[in-house]
Design a protein around this motif. Structure first.
Motif, PDB file in Angstrom:
ATOM      1  N   HIS A 138      -2.800  18.422  26.236  1.00  0.00           N
ATOM      2  CA  HIS A 138      -3.354  19.547  25.473  1.00  0.00           C
ATOM      3  C   HIS A 138      -3.362  20.866  26.260  1.00  0.00           C
ATOM      4  O   HIS A 138      -3.075  21.936  25.701  1.00  0.00           O
ATOM      5  CB  HIS A 138      -4.779  19.176  25.037  1.00  0.00           C
ATOM      6  CG  HIS A 138      -5.453  20.185  24.181  1.00  0.00           C
ATOM      7  ND1 HIS A 138      -5.328  20.217  22.816  1.00  0.00           N
ATOM      8  CD2 HIS A 138      -6.257  21.224  24.496  1.00  0.00           C
ATOM      9  CE1 HIS A 138      -6.038  21.220  22.329  1.00  0.00           C
ATOM     10  NE2 HIS A 138      -6.621  21.858  23.330  1.00  0.00           N
TER      11      HIS A 138
ATOM     12  N   HIS B 226      -1.429  24.505  25.492  1.00  0.00           N
ATOM     13  CA  HIS B 226      -1.975  25.868  25.346  1.00  0.00           C
ATOM     14  C   HIS B 226      -1.064  26.866  26.064  1.00  0.00           C
ATOM     15  O   HIS B 226      -0.788  27.942  25.548  1.00  0.00           O
ATOM     16  CB  HIS B 226      -3.392  25.942  25.942  1.00  0.00           C
ATOM     17  CG  HIS B 226      -4.476  25.616  24.953  1.00  0.00           C
ATOM     18  ND1 HIS B 226      -4.662  26.353  23.802  1.00  0.00           N
ATOM     19  CD2 HIS B 226      -5.438  24.665  24.950  1.00  0.00           C
ATOM     20  CE1 HIS B 226      -5.698  25.858  23.129  1.00  0.00           C
ATOM     21  NE2 HIS B 226      -6.183  24.824  23.795  1.00  0.00           N
TER      22      HIS B 226
ATOM     23  N   GLY C 283     -12.619  25.830  25.241  1.00  0.00           N
ATOM     24  CA  GLY C 283     -13.992  25.343  25.120  1.00  0.00           C
ATOM     25  C   GLY C 283     -14.298  24.252  26.129  1.00  0.00           C
ATOM     26  O   GLY C 283     -15.449  23.991  26.453  1.00  0.00           O
TER      27      GLY C 283
ATOM     28  N   GLY D 270     -15.408  29.046  27.568  1.00  0.00           N
ATOM     29  CA  GLY D 270     -15.763  28.953  26.146  1.00  0.00           C
ATOM     30  C   GLY D 270     -17.156  28.359  25.957  1.00  0.00           C
ATOM     31  O   GLY D 270     -17.924  28.778  25.090  1.00  0.00           O
TER      32      GLY D 270
ATOM     33  N   ASP E 248     -20.375  29.748  24.077  1.00  0.00           N
ATOM     34  CA  ASP E 248     -21.009  28.970  22.997  1.00  0.00           C
ATOM     35  C   ASP E 248     -22.477  28.667  23.296  1.00  0.00           C
ATOM     36  O   ASP E 248     -23.327  28.732  22.404  1.00  0.00           O
ATOM     37  CB  ASP E 248     -20.238  27.658  22.778  1.00  0.00           C
ATOM     38  CG  ASP E 248     -18.825  27.898  22.267  1.00  0.00           C
ATOM     39  OD1 ASP E 248     -18.566  28.988  21.733  1.00  0.00           O
ATOM     40  OD2 ASP E 248     -17.977  26.993  22.410  1.00  0.00           O
TER      41      ASP E 248
ATOM     42  N   GLY F 177     -18.306  31.881  20.488  1.00  0.00           N
ATOM     43  CA  GLY F 177     -17.384  32.844  21.108  1.00  0.00           C
ATOM     44  C   GLY F 177     -16.963  33.990  20.190  1.00  0.00           C
ATOM     45  O   GLY F 177     -17.154  35.162  20.529  1.00  0.00           O
TER      46      GLY F 177
ATOM     47  N   ASP G 211     -18.025  37.982  20.445  1.00  0.00           N
ATOM     48  CA  ASP G 211     -16.928  38.952  20.517  1.00  0.00           C
ATOM     49  C   ASP G 211     -17.158  40.087  19.505  1.00  0.00           C
ATOM     50  O   ASP G 211     -17.089  41.274  19.848  1.00  0.00           O
ATOM     51  CB  ASP G 211     -15.620  38.196  20.207  1.00  0.00           C
ATOM     52  CG  ASP G 211     -14.370  39.007  20.510  1.00  0.00           C
ATOM     53  OD1 ASP G 211     -14.486  40.151  20.960  1.00  0.00           O
ATOM     54  OD2 ASP G 211     -13.262  38.475  20.287  1.00  0.00           O
TER      55      ASP G 211
ATOM     56  N   GLY H  27      -8.599  29.113  23.562  1.00  0.00           N
ATOM     57  CA  GLY H  27      -9.447  29.753  22.545  1.00  0.00           C
ATOM     58  C   GLY H  27     -10.047  31.077  22.985  1.00  0.00           C
ATOM     59  O   GLY H  27     -10.096  32.040  22.200  1.00  0.00           O
TER      60      GLY H  27
ATOM     61  N   ASN I  33     -10.438  36.504  22.664  1.00  0.00           N
ATOM     62  CA  ASN I  33     -11.499  37.495  22.888  1.00  0.00           C
ATOM     63  C   ASN I  33     -10.915  38.902  23.084  1.00  0.00           C
ATOM     64  O   ASN I  33     -10.113  39.134  23.983  1.00  0.00           O
ATOM     65  CB  ASN I  33     -12.326  37.084  24.113  1.00  0.00           C
ATOM     66  CG  ASN I  33     -13.516  37.990  24.296  1.00  0.00           C
ATOM     67  OD1 ASN I  33     -13.437  38.998  24.987  1.00  0.00           O
ATOM     68  ND2 ASN I  33     -14.622  37.643  23.668  1.00  0.00           N
TER      69      ASN I  33
ATOM     70  N   THR J 120      -6.525  29.560  19.684  1.00  0.00           N
ATOM     71  CA  THR J 120      -7.359  28.381  19.447  1.00  0.00           C
ATOM     72  C   THR J 120      -6.456  27.191  19.097  1.00  0.00           C
ATOM     73  O   THR J 120      -5.249  27.355  18.896  1.00  0.00           O
ATOM     74  CB  THR J 120      -8.372  28.653  18.310  1.00  0.00           C
ATOM     75  OG1 THR J 120      -7.683  29.289  17.245  1.00  0.00           O
ATOM     76  CG2 THR J 120      -9.499  29.563  18.785  1.00  0.00           C
ATOM     77  N   ASP J 121      -7.065  26.015  19.036  1.00  0.00           N
ATOM     78  CA  ASP J 121      -6.278  24.792  18.871  1.00  0.00           C
ATOM     79  C   ASP J 121      -5.358  24.847  17.642  1.00  0.00           C
ATOM     80  O   ASP J 121      -5.783  25.236  16.557  1.00  0.00           O
ATOM     81  CB  ASP J 121      -7.213  23.582  18.785  1.00  0.00           C
ATOM     82  CG  ASP J 121      -7.842  23.298  20.148  1.00  0.00           C
ATOM     83  OD1 ASP J 121      -7.373  23.863  21.153  1.00  0.00           O
ATOM     84  OD2 ASP J 121      -8.811  22.513  20.183  1.00  0.00           O
TER      85      ASP J 121
END
Ligand code: KG4
Ligand code: ZN
Length: 341
Positions: free
Chosen positions: A115, A119, A143, A169, A173, A186, A190, A277, A281, A308-309
């Motif tokens: 993963h 990204h 995150g 992240g 959060d 997040g 922002d 993710g 921002n 983001t994912d």
């Protein structure tokens, strides 16, 4: 469909709370579908068991929608790439089991994807704006992870710095939750930050060795400050929400940029990318651009849909791994933790 030599990949992402499927023809996106999971909002965070159940419901329709939108039939697929890890185990199991079953039924290979690599490799999706040249440094902020990575090829990643505790992240959060803002915090921080003063309040910026990060001290400092001020004035949060968000965001960005600048200098690399993710921002994106101007960096900031994912990033990683002769096995197990190097 397409040219005989084209590689058509179905990408599947289910590591956290988004069920996503994408279809790529080589490095180009044919379809990119993400189904979010509103079920977690009431809990102020992702509930792993609920995430797995929602993936179970979403996965078939999301994959069907992606294939339909792409105009691709299952028999056109060359391979199926899926997120093997890291992430929530129950969530990963849904995507990986589905991917392996579908690949077996179609008699095509799987490509298990990391993963966090995905990204980074989102920058290699052909969107017509050019791809970073190797080697480059990527600040991957999500995150669950915060990493400074030296990327020397599509399969040569070296982590040169990472968080020792909370991810960036998570810092957004958790602070947002304390302020009573909805999950995920997040994007809300922002939005509020754009209306506030970033130097209204000063928070601690703990420094750790090398190019690593630590955000748990900031979290504690922020919580203690907000609780103390709220005891004095019960309306403190609502009266200062924009300044609180702006100051928190400013502090996180300062911490990230401090290490990124140091790493770029030490490694003599001036091609810098953002991913994950938190790269959505606006403050971080603007700060990277201004830093780039003064330092002569060439920067790569992902389009919002690839921050983001998403499954397009899984598809592109699957494409490069496939070209690199990486193939999965039906006995491959989803991995909640999985080393990147
Ligand atoms: O990469 P991602 O979608 O999932 C993981 O792999 O973790 O990252 C999700 C994280 C969340 O912590 C979310 O609050 C944060 O990215 N995030 C943002 C923004 N958009 C998403 N943080 C700050 N500003 C944003 N605009
Ligand atoms: Zn992610």
């Amino acid at each position: 469909m397409g040219n005989e030599k084209d590689i058509i990949i179905l990408g599947i992402e289910s590591s956290c709370d988004d069920t996503a499927a994408a279809v790529l023809c080589n490095d180009k996106i044919l379809a990119n579908i993400v189904a979010g999971q509103a079920v977690h909002e009431a809990y102020g965070g992702v509930v792993p068991e609920l995430a797995s159940r929602a993936h179970q419901k979403n996965i078939v329709p999301v994959v069907a929608e992606a294939l339909k939108a792409a105009g691709v039939s299952p028999s056109d697929l060359t391979a199926i790439a899926y997120t093997k890890g890291p992430g929530l185990l129950g969530s990963l199991l849904v995507g990986s089991t589905f991917a392996k079953s579908m690949a077996q039924a179609l008699d095509i290979p799987t490509v298990p994807v990391h993963h966090m690599k995905a990204h980074v490799l989102a920058h290699f999706i052909d969107t017509g704006i050019g791809k970073p040249e190797f080697p480059f440094i990527c600040l991957t902020v999500s995150g669950g992870h915060t990493q400074i990575v030296k990327v020397s090829s599509t399969n040569d990643f070296k982590i040169i710095g990472e968080t020792l505790d909370d991810a960036a992240g998570e810092a957004f959060d958790k602070a947002a939750k304390l302020l009573g803002l909805p999950y995920p915090g997040g994007p809300v921080v922002d939005r509020n930050a754009a209306l506030g003063n970033p130097t209204a309040f000063e928070f601690t910026k703990p420094k750790v060795a090398d190019y690593n990060f630590s955000f748990s001290g900031l979290k504690t400092n922020f919580r203690n400050f907000v609780e103390r001020e709220t005891r004095r004035n019960p309306d403190f949060i609502s009266e200062n929400i924009n300044d609180l968000c702006a100051s928190l965001q400013y502090t996180i960005i300062e911490m990230l940029m401090d290490r990124l600048v140091a790493a770029a200098k030490a490694y003599h690399i001036d091609t810098i990318a953002l991913a994950g993710g938190v790269s959505a921002n606006k403050g971080l994106r603007a700060r990277l651009e201004s830093e780039a101007k003064t330092r002569g960096w060439k920067t790569f900031i992902p389009a919002f849909e690839f921050c983001t994912d998403n499954a397009a990033m899984i598809g592109i990683t699957g494409y490069y791994d496939f070209l690199n002769n990486e193939r999965g096995d039906l006995s491959d197990a989803a991995a909640a933790r999985w080393k990147m190097e």
